[in-house]
Design a protein around this motif. Sequence first.
Motif, PDB file in Angstrom:
ATOM      1  N   MET A   1       0.853  -1.168   0.000  1.00 25.15           N
ATOM      2  CA  MET A   1       0.000   0.000   0.000  1.00 25.15           C
ATOM      3  C   MET A   1       0.900   1.232   0.000  1.00 25.15           C
ATOM      4  SD  MET A   1      -2.692   1.067   2.982  1.00 25.15           S
ATOM      5  CE  MET A   1      -3.109  -0.633   3.093  1.00 25.15           C
ATOM      6  N   ASN A   2       0.559   2.183  -0.847  1.00 21.12           N
ATOM      7  CA  ASN A   2       1.381   3.384  -0.941  1.00 21.12           C
ATOM      8  C   ASN A   2       0.513   4.622  -1.179  1.00 21.12           C
ATOM      9  OD1 ASN A   2       0.829   3.638  -3.792  1.00 21.12           O
ATOM     10  ND2 ASN A   2       2.323   2.036  -4.167  1.00 21.12           N
ATOM     11  N   PHE A   3       1.183   5.748  -1.357  1.00 24.14           N
ATOM     12  CA  PHE A   3       0.493   7.020  -1.546  1.00 24.14           C
ATOM     13  C   PHE A   3      -0.446   6.970  -2.755  1.00 24.14           C
ATOM     14  CE2 PHE A   3       0.316  11.185  -3.619  1.00 24.14           C
ATOM     15  CZ  PHE A   3      -0.323  11.909  -2.633  1.00 24.14           C
ATOM     16  N   ASN A   4      -0.021   6.337  -3.840  1.00 25.44           N
ATOM     17  CA  ASN A   4      -0.866   6.278  -5.036  1.00 25.44           C
ATOM     18  C   ASN A   4      -2.131   5.460  -4.798  1.00 25.44           C
ATOM     19  OD1 ASN A   4       0.738   7.918  -6.639  1.00 25.44           O
ATOM     20  ND2 ASN A   4       2.037   6.215  -7.258  1.00 25.44           N
ATOM     21  N   SER A  45     -13.211  -3.901  -1.494  1.00 26.15           N
ATOM     22  CA  SER A  45     -13.174  -5.336  -1.241  1.00 26.15           C
ATOM     23  C   SER A  45     -11.976  -6.020  -1.897  1.00 26.15           C
ATOM     24  CB  SER A  45     -14.475  -5.988  -1.710  1.00 26.15           C
ATOM     25  OG  SER A  45     -14.609  -5.859  -3.107  1.00 26.15           O
ATOM     26  N   LYS A  46     -10.999  -5.200  -2.306  1.00 28.38           N
ATOM     27  CA  LYS A  46      -9.794  -5.729  -2.962  1.00 28.38           C
ATOM     28  C   LYS A  46      -8.548  -5.242  -2.238  1.00 28.38           C
ATOM     29  CE  LYS A  46     -12.045  -5.743  -7.442  1.00 28.38           C
ATOM     30  NZ  LYS A  46     -12.231  -5.036  -8.672  1.00 28.38           N
ATOM     31  N   GLU A  47      -7.446  -5.912  -2.514  1.00 26.79           N
ATOM     32  CA  GLU A  47      -6.153  -5.460  -1.979  1.00 26.79           C
ATOM     33  C   GLU A  47      -5.856  -4.076  -2.538  1.00 26.79           C
ATOM     34  OE1 GLU A  47      -4.372  -6.859   0.280  1.00 26.79           O
ATOM     35  OE2 GLU A  47      -5.348  -8.809   0.350  1.00 26.79           O
ATOM     36  N   LEU A 108      -6.333   6.889   7.572  1.00 26.86           N
ATOM     37  CA  LEU A 108      -5.387   6.257   6.657  1.00 26.86           C
ATOM     38  C   LEU A 108      -4.249   7.193   6.292  1.00 26.86           C
ATOM     39  CD1 LEU A 108      -7.596   4.290   4.104  1.00 26.86           C
ATOM     40  CD2 LEU A 108      -5.848   3.348   5.625  1.00 26.86           C
ATOM     41  N   LYS A 109      -4.567   8.469   6.079  1.00 34.30           N
ATOM     42  CA  LYS A 109      -3.514   9.449   5.762  1.00 34.30           C
ATOM     43  C   LYS A 109      -2.497   9.533   6.905  1.00 34.30           C
ATOM     44  CE  LYS A 109      -5.633  12.745   2.644  1.00 34.30           C
ATOM     45  NZ  LYS A 109      -6.048  14.114   2.466  1.00 34.30           N
ATOM     46  N   VAL A 110      -2.979   9.527   8.128  1.00 35.48           N
ATOM     47  CA  VAL A 110      -2.082   9.589   9.292  1.00 35.48           C
ATOM     48  C   VAL A 110      -1.232   8.331   9.341  1.00 35.48           C
ATOM     49  CG1 VAL A 110      -1.990   9.602  11.818  1.00 35.48           C
ATOM     50  CG2 VAL A 110      -3.566  11.127  10.618  1.00 35.48           C
ATOM     51  N   ILE A 111      -1.859   7.180   9.217  1.00 33.75           N
ATOM     52  CA  ILE A 111      -1.136   5.906   9.281  1.00 33.75           C
ATOM     53  C   ILE A 111      -0.071   5.811   8.203  1.00 33.75           C
ATOM     54  CG2 ILE A 111      -1.381   3.410   8.997  1.00 33.75           C
ATOM     55  CD1 ILE A 111      -4.163   3.698  10.351  1.00 33.75           C
TER      56      ILE A 111
END
Length: 114
Positions: A1-4, A45-47, A108-111
Amino acid sequence: MNFNDLKDLEEKYSLAIEATNRITPVENGYFDYPDEISVFMSLLSKEPWVNYNYKPSEVSKIFSSIESATLDEVKSVLTGTSRSERFSNGCWKAVLESKRLDPALKRLKVILNA
C-alpha cells in the motif's frame, strides 16, 4: 500500500459521493447505484484495502474510535462498508450521503504519513 493507492481511493470516494444524486430506488426497497459507487465499493473489497479477517460485529466499535484505529482496523471498516449493502438495502447510500468514511480516510492518511 502506498500514496498512489490512497490517492486512487480518495478520488474514487469523491466520485462516489458526487454520484449519490443519481441513486435511484427500485422495487422492494432496493437501489440502483451509479457505476461510480459500484466501482468504489468494489475497490474496498480488494487489496490493499480489504481485511479478510474482519469481524462485522466490531466495525461499529472501530468507527467510534477511528482516530486511534490501526491499519487493519481501518481496513475492517472499509471491508464492512463494502459488504454492508448485502445485509441492509440502502446502506451504501447512507454511508456516502453522510460521508461516513471521511474519518477513516483521514486516519489512513495519518497511518501512511501521506
